[in-house]
Motif scaffolding. Structure first.
Motif, PDB file in Angstrom:
ATOM      1  N   PRO A 181       0.948  -1.342   0.028  1.00  0.00           N
ATOM      2  CA  PRO A 181       0.062   0.007   0.102  1.00  0.00           C
ATOM      3  C   PRO A 181       0.786   1.257   0.030  1.00  0.00           C
ATOM      4  CG  PRO A 181      -0.094  -1.012   2.355  1.00  0.00           C
ATOM      5  CD  PRO A 181       0.461  -2.012   1.248  1.00  0.00           C
ATOM      6  N   LEU A 182       0.416   2.354  -0.627  1.00  0.00           N
ATOM      7  CA  LEU A 182       0.965   3.750  -0.703  1.00  0.00           C
ATOM      8  C   LEU A 182      -0.073   4.460  -0.902  1.00  0.00           C
ATOM      9  CD1 LEU A 182       4.120   4.489  -0.503  1.00  0.00           C
ATOM     10  CD2 LEU A 182       3.912   4.544  -2.843  1.00  0.00           C
ATOM     11  N   ILE A 183      -0.290   5.940  -0.153  1.00  0.00           N
ATOM     12  CA  ILE A 183      -1.172   7.002  -0.397  1.00  0.00           C
ATOM     13  C   ILE A 183      -0.456   8.108  -0.729  1.00  0.00           C
ATOM     14  CG2 ILE A 183      -2.816   5.516   1.078  1.00  0.00           C
ATOM     15  CD1 ILE A 183      -1.561   8.644   2.517  1.00  0.00           C
ATOM     16  N   VAL A 184      -1.076   9.069  -1.189  1.00  0.00           N
ATOM     17  CA  VAL A 184      -0.657  10.493  -1.224  1.00  0.00           C
ATOM     18  C   VAL A 184      -1.422  11.428  -0.248  1.00  0.00           C
ATOM     19  CG1 VAL A 184      -0.486  12.133  -2.860  1.00  0.00           C
ATOM     20  CG2 VAL A 184      -0.116  10.064  -3.643  1.00  0.00           C
ATOM     21  N   GLY A 185      -0.900  12.096   0.263  1.00  0.00           N
ATOM     22  CA  GLY A 185      -1.611  13.297   1.036  1.00  0.00           C
ATOM     23  C   GLY A 185      -1.202  14.697   0.476  1.00  0.00           C
ATOM     24  N   LEU A 186      -2.360  15.431   0.299  1.00  0.00           N
ATOM     25  CA  LEU A 186      -2.440  16.687  -0.458  1.00  0.00           C
ATOM     26  C   LEU A 186      -2.443  17.921   0.516  1.00  0.00           C
ATOM     27  CD1 LEU A 186      -5.158  15.934  -3.179  1.00  0.00           C
ATOM     28  CD2 LEU A 186      -2.453  15.538  -3.242  1.00  0.00           C
ATOM     29  N   GLY A 187      -1.497  18.706   0.466  1.00  0.00           N
ATOM     30  CA  GLY A 187      -1.427  19.982   1.187  1.00  0.00           C
ATOM     31  C   GLY A 187      -1.440  21.098   0.294  1.00  0.00           C
ATOM     32  N   GLU A 188      -1.220  22.357   1.002  1.00  0.00           N
ATOM     33  CA  GLU A 188      -0.998  23.509   0.185  1.00  0.00           C
ATOM     34  C   GLU A 188       0.426  23.904  -0.032  1.00  0.00           C
ATOM     35  OE1 GLU A 188      -3.380  25.732  -0.746  1.00  0.00           O
ATOM     36  OE2 GLU A 188      -4.983  24.219  -0.007  1.00  0.00           O
ATOM     37  N   ASN A 189       0.649  23.763  -0.923  1.00  0.00           N
ATOM     38  CA  ASN A 189       2.117  24.013  -1.443  1.00  0.00           C
ATOM     39  C   ASN A 189       3.062  23.236  -0.849  1.00  0.00           C
ATOM     40  OD1 ASN A 189       1.763  26.425  -3.223  1.00  0.00           O
ATOM     41  ND2 ASN A 189       1.561  27.579  -1.465  1.00  0.00           N
ATOM     42  N   GLU A 190       2.610  21.790  -0.635  1.00  0.00           N
ATOM     43  CA  GLU A 190       3.389  20.850  -0.307  1.00  0.00           C
ATOM     44  C   GLU A 190       2.566  19.590  -0.123  1.00  0.00           C
ATOM     45  OE1 GLU A 190       4.052  21.885   3.895  1.00  0.00           O
ATOM     46  OE2 GLU A 190       2.094  21.415   4.513  1.00  0.00           O
ATOM     47  N   ASN A 191       3.224  18.240  -0.696  1.00  0.00           N
ATOM     48  CA  ASN A 191       2.531  17.218  -0.839  1.00  0.00           C
ATOM     49  C   ASN A 191       2.991  16.059  -0.056  1.00  0.00           C
ATOM     50  OD1 ASN A 191       0.379  17.741  -2.374  1.00  0.00           O
ATOM     51  ND2 ASN A 191       1.894  18.657  -3.783  1.00  0.00           N
ATOM     52  N   PHE A 192       2.648  14.806   0.162  1.00  0.00           N
ATOM     53  CA  PHE A 192       2.994  13.781   1.092  1.00  0.00           C
ATOM     54  C   PHE A 192       2.824  12.171   0.442  1.00  0.00           C
ATOM     55  CE2 PHE A 192       1.687  17.308   3.366  1.00  0.00           C
ATOM     56  CZ  PHE A 192       2.833  17.906   4.137  1.00  0.00           C
ATOM     57  N   LEU A 193       3.827  11.491   0.850  1.00  0.00           N
ATOM     58  CA  LEU A 193       3.496  10.023   0.386  1.00  0.00           C
ATOM     59  C   LEU A 193       3.458   9.311   1.976  1.00  0.00           C
ATOM     60  CD1 LEU A 193       5.740   9.134  -2.564  1.00  0.00           C
ATOM     61  CD2 LEU A 193       3.166   8.787  -2.339  1.00  0.00           C
ATOM     62  N   ALA A 194       2.852   8.310   1.889  1.00  0.00           N
ATOM     63  CA  ALA A 194       2.672   7.454   3.275  1.00  0.00           C
ATOM     64  C   ALA A 194       2.219   6.026   2.993  1.00  0.00           C
ATOM     65  CB  ALA A 194       2.085   7.892   4.368  1.00  0.00           C
ATOM     66  N   SER A 195       2.710   4.970   3.640  1.00  0.00           N
ATOM     67  CA  SER A 195       2.050   3.694   3.460  1.00  0.00           C
ATOM     68  C   SER A 195       0.866   3.426   4.078  1.00  0.00           C
ATOM     69  CB  SER A 195       3.000   2.801   4.067  1.00  0.00           C
ATOM     70  OG  SER A 195       3.341   3.046   5.303  1.00  0.00           O
ATOM     71  N   ASP A 196       0.316   4.535   5.019  1.00  0.00           N
ATOM     72  CA  ASP A 196      -0.840   4.539   5.721  1.00  0.00           C
ATOM     73  C   ASP A 196      -1.216   6.095   6.159  1.00  0.00           C
ATOM     74  OD1 ASP A 196      -2.981   4.269   7.911  1.00  0.00           O
ATOM     75  OD2 ASP A 196      -1.899   2.405   8.462  1.00  0.00           O
ATOM     76  N   ALA A 197      -2.618   6.247   5.988  1.00  0.00           N
ATOM     77  CA  ALA A 197      -3.053   7.475   5.918  1.00  0.00           C
ATOM     78  C   ALA A 197      -3.058   8.040   7.443  1.00  0.00           C
ATOM     79  CB  ALA A 197      -4.527   7.604   5.610  1.00  0.00           C
ATOM     80  N   LEU A 198      -2.822   6.996   8.429  1.00  0.00           N
ATOM     81  CA  LEU A 198      -2.576   7.278  10.028  1.00  0.00           C
ATOM     82  C   LEU A 198      -1.118   8.195  10.341  1.00  0.00           C
ATOM     83  CD1 LEU A 198      -3.581   6.785  12.876  1.00  0.00           C
ATOM     84  CD2 LEU A 198      -2.090   4.832  13.022  1.00  0.00           C
ATOM     85  N   ALA A 199      -0.173   8.030   9.250  1.00  0.00           N
ATOM     86  CA  ALA A 199       1.128   8.538   9.233  1.00  0.00           C
ATOM     87  C   ALA A 199       0.658  10.017   9.003  1.00  0.00           C
ATOM     88  CB  ALA A 199       1.891   8.104   8.187  1.00  0.00           C
ATOM     89  N   LEU A 200      -0.109  10.356   8.211  1.00  0.00           N
ATOM     90  CA  LEU A 200      -0.381  11.737   7.974  1.00  0.00           C
ATOM     91  C   LEU A 200      -1.384  12.460   8.684  1.00  0.00           C
ATOM     92  CD1 LEU A 200       0.051  11.548   3.974  1.00  0.00           C
ATOM     93  CD2 LEU A 200       1.655  12.106   5.811  1.00  0.00           C
ATOM     94  N   ALA A 201      -1.902  11.923  10.108  1.00  0.00           N
ATOM     95  CA  ALA A 201      -3.029  12.639  10.848  1.00  0.00           C
ATOM     96  C   ALA A 201      -2.380  13.821  11.632  1.00  0.00           C
ATOM     97  CB  ALA A 201      -3.336  11.627  11.764  1.00  0.00           C
ATOM     98  N   GLY A 202      -3.154  14.786  11.265  1.00  0.00           N
ATOM     99  CA  GLY A 202      -2.773  16.081  11.938  1.00  0.00           C
ATOM    100  C   GLY A 202      -1.976  16.889  10.830  1.00  0.00           C
ATOM    101  N   THR A 203      -1.592  16.251   9.668  1.00  0.00           N
ATOM    102  CA  THR A 203      -0.593  17.023   8.817  1.00  0.00           C
ATOM    103  C   THR A 203      -1.576  17.372   7.482  1.00  0.00           C
ATOM    104  OG1 THR A 203       1.339  15.850   9.284  1.00  0.00           O
ATOM    105  CG2 THR A 203       1.307  16.889   7.081  1.00  0.00           C
ATOM    106  N   THR A 204      -2.289  16.364   7.022  1.00  0.00           N
ATOM    107  CA  THR A 204      -3.612  16.867   6.157  1.00  0.00           C
ATOM    108  C   THR A 204      -4.394  15.477   6.091  1.00  0.00           C
ATOM    109  OG1 THR A 204      -3.846  16.679   3.729  1.00  0.00           O
ATOM    110  CG2 THR A 204      -2.006  15.184   4.416  1.00  0.00           C
ATOM    111  N   ASP A 205      -5.712  15.890   5.792  1.00  0.00           N
ATOM    112  CA  ASP A 205      -6.968  15.078   5.589  1.00  0.00           C
ATOM    113  C   ASP A 205      -7.190  14.457   4.380  1.00  0.00           C
ATOM    114  OD1 ASP A 205      -7.998  17.150   5.067  1.00  0.00           O
ATOM    115  OD2 ASP A 205      -9.671  16.893   6.904  1.00  0.00           O
ATOM    116  N   LYS A 206      -6.489  15.133   3.267  1.00  0.00           N
ATOM    117  CA  LYS A 206      -6.828  14.691   1.904  1.00  0.00           C
ATOM    118  C   LYS A 206      -5.913  13.653   1.221  1.00  0.00           C
ATOM    119  CE  LYS A 206      -8.450  19.563   1.009  1.00  0.00           C
ATOM    120  NZ  LYS A 206      -8.160  20.732   0.317  1.00  0.00           N
TER     121      LYS A 206
END
Length: 610
Positions: A181-206
């Motif tokens: 598994p791999l997911i993308v997290g979308l931010g404002e003028n920044e973007n993220f990758l993670a193996s689990d949405a939990l890793a990005l909790a508090g950073t982005t919910d998109k």
């Protein structure tokens, strides 16, 4: 299992990377690391300690950067050691690092690629299959990392989720997934990758969930995804409110204990709003599929496999339809007889279990398209792969040893048995009302069992000095005995085995001595008298019995027979109640032995490699 976090931003992203790793710690790992683009060069820090030690090391080394990746590793290829920890670097042969990469999964053709790359002058520092990918990307690099990764993955055989960045292209991270598994997290003028949405909790919910074969290009203001054929694709943006894994323990010593005591709430949430048995509980089209099937195939691993074995008793008894239960990691490697009219059921807490996903895909290649999953994660690969689903509401489970995920799986499977029975005309209105009433009372009944904790703690003190144990059950409680044995061995490291009680005289009785505790599940059902005879066989050999018996079972404590009375017999739902004391026994035995309860050695929470 292994965890990935990556980011491109206009700020120092090391705090985001470290926090993401902390949120993924519950999956289990034996090393961790971070790499960033810093002051015009690639810098990394790796550790075989906990993420907290890695964080301290990052501060001491003054690691900071606007582009980076991070990883927690559970060893497959190569021992747990700093040289094998991710991220891995590569550069022009014998040059400065140009490529930084992290990887989940297993590359099956790594030996062949390793020899080829050695021929090009690459020197391997690790024992991992992952370093092969880093060197291959560097070797093929053409000035465009996104294009290079597309070329690279065509040469890989196996499973992978990767995140990679390049010295020559700041503010760019590329990711790719196949079987991991791999997911993308979308931010404002920044973007993220993670193996689990939990890793990005508090950073982005998109969150964007990548499909198998997808390759993603992350830049500051751009996310570009292509599929396995290189065709540009749009993937749905989901708003996911992931709960942090750093939840307050409250009055509990460990997450496992907390999660055991959360089971009344978890079961209550799972059945909340269910007033009657309807096929729609399992998704659109369920009624037609349930009417047409004449057989059920259950695929699962570990604790979920035992849930499937329990469900076999329920479905065959209530719905009168034949059920086969297969260990997912074995199913696709043998010749089986496919049945297009089978309902293929997968069971998985995470919905990302690699063996179960592979078994599901194998079943579909054999022409079995009627698929359903019992899963705790709505957005998981398993849910996306199956036509039907039932989502349990256990909430995030942090302890490696499954507790509330297992009992909510059982609830979902019991509802499935009732639903198939109703669709096929084998469940009348009186029975339906009675079962719904029992389900609604289940959280209260579980609470009554949890009140037995002080008595179970006294037993645990006796177990702590043992090195072997037997667990006995009969009928639909035999899989619960198997689950109890698994819990004891995985967190206390005591060797434990489970047997149907009637099998004692066919071999296991030879093991029974006063040093071998024999845990027995003794519900007041139609098999109780036969079970009492099996218990006498143990007593006659000097064995020590530890019996969980329903109050009305008329079993009495005596020398060599330790007894804890459960609440009244709970009919077909009895296996769920008898699961609870076995969880508590394992937990308190592990505490008495001083083991790492939430993160037992050599184990991972989510098994995303074969």
């Amino acid at each position: 299992m292994c965890g990935i976090v990556g980011a491109v931003a206009q700020r120092d992203i090391t705090p985001v990377l470290v926090e993401g790793l902390k949120r993924l710690e519950y999956r289990g790992y034996d090393s961790c690391g971070v790499a960033v683009h810093m002051d015009g060069e690639l810098r990394r820090t790796r550790s075989t300690q906990r993420v907290a030690e890695l964080e301290a090391q990052i501060k001491e080394d003054h690691i900071a950067g606007f582009t980076g990746i991070a990883h927690t590793r559970w060893a497959t290829h190569g021992v747990p050691a700093t040289r094998n920890a991710h991220p891995h670097f590569s550069g022009p042969a014998n040059g400065k690092p140009r490529i930084a990469l992290v990887h989940n999964g297993i590359i099956e053709n790594h030996d062949e690629l390793r020899e080829e790359l050695k021929g090009h002058g690459y020197v391997f520092e690790s024992q991992t299959d992952t370093e092969v990918i880093a060197h291959l990307i560097d070797h093929l690099y053409n000035g465009d990392l996104f294009e290079t990764v597309q070329q690279t993955v065509r040469r890989l055989t196996g499973a992978y989720g990767i995140a990679v960045f390049c010295h020559d292209e700041p503010h760019r991270v590329v990711g790719a997934r196949h079987g991991s598994p791999l997911i993308v997290g979308l931010g404002e003028n920044e973007n993220f990758l993670a193996s689990d949405a939990l890793a990005l909790a508090g950073t982005t919910d998109k969150i964007v969930y990548l499909e198998d074969g997808d390759i993603v290009d992350l830049q500051l203001q751009k996310v570009w995804i292509v599929d396995i054929n290189g065709k540009a694709v749009d993937r749905k943006v989901n708003v996911v409110h992931a709960h942090t894994a750093a939840a307050d323990l409250g009055p509990y010593r460990h997450y496992m204990q907390k999660e055991i005591f959360e089971q009344p709430r978890a079961v209550g949430d799972t059945i909340d709003g269910i007033e009657s048995i309807e096929p729609e509980l399992f998704g659109d089209g369920a009624e037609k599929i349930f009417k047409d099937i004449d057989n059920i195939l259950i695929l699962a691993c570990g604790t979920s496999y035992y849930a499937g074995l329990t469900a076999k008793y329920w479905i065959e008894s209530i719905a009168k339809i034949a059920v086969n239960v297969e260990i997912a990691s074995e199913y696709r490697y043998r010749d089986s007889v496919p049945n297009p009219k089978s309902l293929v059921i997968t069971i998985s807490q995470s919905g990302e279990t690699a063996d179960t996903l592979a078994a599901l895909k194998h079943a579909r290649t054999l022409g079995m398209e009627n698929t359903l999953t019992i899963c705790n994660v709505q957005t998981s690969a398993m849910v996306r792969e199956c036509k039907l689903n039932f989502i349990t509401h256990a909430g995030v489970e942090i302890g490696v040893a499954s507790t509330k995920a297992f009992t909510t799986q059982l609830v979902g499977l019991f509802l499935l048995a009732l639903t198939i029975a109703k669709v096929k005309g084998r469940l009348n209105d009186v029975q339906e009302t009675q079962y719904i009433k029992q389900l609604r009372h289940l959280p209260t009944a579980i609470g009554a069992v949890l009140a037995l904790e002080p008595q179970i703690m006294a037993w645990a003190d006796r177990f702590a000095s043992k090195e072997n144990a037997l667990f006995l059950g009969r009928g639909m409680h035999y899989p619960i005995a198997m689950e109890g044995a698994l819990k004891l061995k995985e967190i206390s490291y005591i060797h434990a085995e489970a047997y149907p009680a009637g099998e004692l005289k066919h071999g296991p009785l030879a093991l029974v001595t006063e040093q071998m505790p024999v845990v027995t599940i003794a519900p007041n059902d139609e098999l109780l008298e036969k079970l009492k005879s099996n218990m006498q066989e143990v007593s006659a050999r000097g064995g020590e019995l530890y019996v969980f018996a329903d109050t009305d079972s008329k079993i009495k404590a005596s020398e060599g027979m330790h007894l804890i009375h459960m609440p009244e017999h709970y009919g077909k739902l009895s296996p769920i109640l008898h699961t609870i004391p076995l969880q508590l026994l394992s937990y308190h035995t592990a505490v008495a032995r001083g083991t790492d309860v939430d993160k037992p050695r050599n184990l991972a929470k989510s098994v995303t490699v074969e």
